[in-house]
Write a protein that holds these residues in place. Structure first.
Motif, mmCIF file in Angstrom:
data_model
loop_
_atom_site.group_PDB
_atom_site.id
_atom_site.type_symbol
_atom_site.label_atom_id
_atom_site.label_comp_id
_atom_site.label_asym_id
_atom_site.label_seq_id
_atom_site.Cartn_x
_atom_site.Cartn_y
_atom_site.Cartn_z
ATOM 1 N N ALA A 217 31.854 27.061 -4.445
ATOM 2 C CA ALA A 217 32.746 25.914 -4.590
ATOM 3 C C ALA A 217 34.060 26.338 -5.222
ATOM 4 N N GLU B 142 24.510 12.911 -10.257
ATOM 5 C CA GLU B 142 25.867 13.360 -9.954
ATOM 6 C C GLU B 142 26.920 12.283 -10.189
ATOM 7 N N ARG C 51 34.643 21.339 -8.823
ATOM 8 C CA ARG C 51 33.497 20.450 -8.995
ATOM 9 C C ARG C 51 34.007 19.123 -9.572
ATOM 10 N N ARG D 126 34.457 21.390 -2.430
ATOM 11 C CA ARG D 126 34.140 20.675 -3.673
ATOM 12 C C ARG D 126 32.637 20.409 -3.706
ATOM 13 N N VAL D 127 32.052 20.551 -4.867
ATOM 14 C CA VAL D 127 30.628 20.250 -5.037
ATOM 15 C C VAL D 127 30.467 19.240 -6.161
ATOM 16 N N ASP D 128 29.779 18.137 -5.885
ATOM 17 C CA ASP D 128 29.363 17.156 -6.892
ATOM 18 C C ASP D 128 27.841 17.193 -6.946
ATOM 19 N N SER D 129 27.286 17.565 -8.079
ATOM 20 C CA SER D 129 25.833 17.692 -8.167
ATOM 21 C C SER D 129 25.346 17.240 -9.533
#
Length: 718
Positions: A371, A12, A374, A384-387
């Motif tokens: 989300a 990520e 990102r 927010r999604v950080d993947s």
């Protein structure tokens, strides 16, 4: 000017840096190990260069290969991310010597802070409060409890708490091994351990022109194994101890430092720490505080932190963009950023909190987290999604098992917690056990919501309570009904003969069909009021009181499971559920089932991967394994078998065949995901079989040893 950036990292954080690079019009280059060949961060870059090998030591820790990759791909700058080489001064200097731009602090600043022992001395000289160091060789009972820490890195690796002198030598040795494996440096040191402390850190950003910003503080007190689980900004402790409005400027007494101006005092200490070593770029100054507001310097992380998104969302500052701008010589312009609202980040891990935090490895079949953005800033309350993973990604034992960072921002802390909990509860995560339910339970727990969190939070509230599944026993059994009906519909949809007939159709009334599933949890209570009469009906008892899976007779660290038998019959378009009178099937297809319980209809989404079945509905989920009608006896393990709970390598064996052992006695140690894991005896007995040696690579389910009852061995001998 920078035109193309190579990120010397994976997952990520590589994708996070790439997102800002694209927004700034810069090219991107990824590097990857063999296990990461098809990873999302590789696909996200403009170009990618292979680093041959699998382990960190063979790949991401090879600075020479990373620099060569930058040259071959035409990158003119290197961003280290976090972990790996991000705090390696020699690597930073090598990047500069190669004529590339180093997106990080000067090598001298990294060196000054790279050794936590030397860093504490420097901060003490600069007037920043510190905890004293302890020499392991001279520790006495009066010094306990104490904390052993790796000098060259963080993230919980190389850390041990010691409460008894007899544990000290083994703990130091284990911490040193772990530090060597993770950071290439076995140096460790000791300091007093504050049992109920608050982990507070200040984000700093400094330019090459002498300006240092304190870009807000964060609290990261909720930790497991000294690794952060939940981070937030601003820090609840600091909010509580900092009065609103401007603070008078008369000379600050110790009392003022402790209470009235905690935020200003923290910021002053962080700026002092940065200025004293000529710091440039993004960094974090970490402190340990008590409930009264007294704080002590822990360390300076000379890199971007995992939890940097909460600072970005509360200040509106893209920290990676400023890293790139500062690296090109730009000054920090304007006023120091101010925080608004509240942001909370959780780390979604492939691990089982209820089973000693056992890390998981394998395939992530599906990961779908609601989300709004990102890797980006939010302009309104949202998620927010950080993947670094996607559907089909493999979680290997070589790296950290983090699946995603999920972050909320809202005007208030309670709203941020509620939004984040709902997003996690509604997420579809198929394939591995995760800490998702734990995170949701924490975010909804009243002590957490009150802001009363410290480093002892998980222990004091109780891990058993916090790791409880979101779906209770009753809901899990109803989900198994959905799984059974979806499987029935799928069988009919795939039928090549008389596919239009309902499942289980007979000319005359016949017995019920049944399907049995193993739930990935122990179910201890009857799921329905109908169970009150189950003692009189053996069939009902089998369906309504899921039985523990005792077929293998193994003693492992695998999570407990229960078998659930669902009996049903489809007659004239209606489903009969003899053991669940209050459950009505409204509709059923291979991937969606609508059930009505107690007059309330709910929609269940059903997905299948091999023998695994995943059922999701608003606010919860359940996963099952379809059990065969008949079990092959050859697949059953020998009674007393101790199986490998995860892939990894054996680094130490403490017993031999024939040894007598007691329950809880350590037998051997595995290394997986850069952490040591102890395998202990499940019961008293004799090691009748020892199937491994040091250095052996293991797969999940490999037999490690067999612990036999002494009386059974004696009987066998007769």
């Amino acid at each position: 000017m920078i035109t193309s950036v190579l990120v010397a990292n994976r997952g990520e954080i590589a994708r996070r840096v790439f997102a800002t690079c694209r927004a700034m019009g810069l090219g991107t280059v990824a590097v990857y190990s063999d296990p990461d060949a098809d990873a999302p961060h590789v696909r996200a870059a403009d170009a990618a260069v292979r680093l041959p090998g699998s382990t960190s030591a063979e790949t991401y820790l090879r600075g020479d290969l990373v620099i060569a990759a930058a040259r071959s791909a035409g990158a003119d700058a290197i961003h280290p991310g976090y972990g790996f080489l991000s705090e390696n001064a020699e690597f930073a200097q090598a990047v500069i010597d190669a004529g590339l731009t180093w997106i990080g602090p000067p090598p001298a600043a990294i060196t000054a802070m790279g050794s936590k022992v030397n860093a504490k001395e420097a901060m003490k000289a600069a007037g920043v409060p510190v905890l004293s160091d302890l020499d392991p060789a001279s520790v006495t009972e009066a010094d306990l409890p104490l904390l052993i820490k790796a000098s060259a890195g963080g993230g919980g690796r190389g850390m041990r708490i010691v409460r008894e002198l007899g544990e000290l030598d083994d703990a130091v040795a284990a911490a040193a091994r772990e530090a060597q494996s993770a950071f290439g440096d076995p140096t460790v040191f000791c300091e007093p351990y504050i049992e109920r402390g608050h982990h507070i850190e200040v984000q700093i950003m400094a330019d090459a022109h002498g300006t240092v910003w304190a870009v807000g503080e964060r609290e990261c007190s909720i930790q497991r194994r000294h690794q952060k689980v939940i981070e937030e900004a601003p820090a609840p402790l600091v909010e509580r101890l900092t009065p609103p409005g401007p603070i008078p400027e008369p000379s600050r007494s110790e009392a003022t430092r402790r209470v009235e101006g905690m935020r200003d005092a923290l910021y002053d200490a962080a700026r002092t720490a940065a200025s004293s070593i000529g710091y440039v770029g993004a960094g974090t100054v970490e402190f340990l505080a008590d409930a009264a507001g007294r704080f002590f310097f822990l360390e300076t992380n000379t890199r971007l932190q995992v939890e940097h998104p909460v600072t970005e969302l509360t200040t509106g500052v893209d920290l990676v963009a400023w890293q790139l701008r500062v690296a090109q010589g730009e000054p920090l312009d304007g006023d120091e950023p101010r925080s608004t609202g509240h942001s909370i980040e959780v780390r979604l891990y492939a691990e089982d909190p209820a089973n000693d935090w056992q890390p998981q490895s394998g395939t992530v079949h599906t990961i779908d987290i609601p989300a709004d953005v990102r890797f980006a800033l939010l302009d309104r309350p949202g998620i927010r999604v950080d993947s670094g993973i996607a559907d089909g990604s493999e979680i290997s034992t070589y790296y950290d098992p983090m699946l995603a960072k999920v972050i909320s921002w809202a005007p208030t802390r309670r709203r941020a917690a509620a939004m984040l909990a709902r997003a996690l509860a509604d997420a579809r995560i198929h394939g591995l056990v995760t800490n998702r339910d734990l995170l949701v339970n924490i975010l909804r727990e009243e002590r957490y919501l009150s802001g009363d969190t410290d480093t002892a939070y998980l222990d004091s509230v109780g891990l058993e309570r916090l790791s409880a599944p979101l779906a209770d026993d009753r809901a899990t059994v109803v989900a198994a009904v959905a799984a059974a009906l979806a499987q029935s519909a799928a069988d009919r949809a795939g039928a090549t003969v008389l596919g239009g007939l309902p499942s289980g159709w007979r000319n005359l009334p016949s017995g019920y069909q049944s399907r049995t599933f193993a739930a990935q949890r122990r179910i201890d209570t009857p799921p329905s009021p109908a169970a009150q009469g189950a003692d009189d009906d053996p069939q009902a008892a089998s369906a309504l009181r899921p039985r523990a899976d005792a077929a293998s007779g193994t003693h492992t660290q695998d999570p407990p499971t229960s078998d659930i038998e669902i009996r049903y019959r489809i007659v004239r378009g209606a489903v009969e559920l003899p053991d669940l009178d209050d459950v009505e099937a409204v509709s059923w297809t291979p991937d969606e089932v609508v059930l009505r319980t107690g007059g309330v209809a709910r929609r269940f989404s059903v997905a299948v991967a091999g023998d695994e079945v995943f059922v999701d509905w608003p606010g919860a989920s359940a996963s099952f394994r379809r059990l065969p009608r008949y079990v092959d006896p050859s697949t059953a393990a020998r009674p007393g078998s101790l199986l490998a709970p995860m892939p990894g390598s054996v680094i130490r064996v403490a017993v031999a065949e024939g040894d007598r052992v007691t329950a809880g006695q350590p037998l051997l140690w595995l290394e997986a995901m850069k952490m040591e894991h102890t395998i202990s005896a499940p019961s008293d007995g004799i090691v009748s079989v020892l199937a491994v040696t040091e250095g052996r690579q293991l797969s999940v389910g490999d037999v490690l040893a067999v612990i036999s009852d002494e009386s059974e061995l004696a009987n066998a001998a007769e």
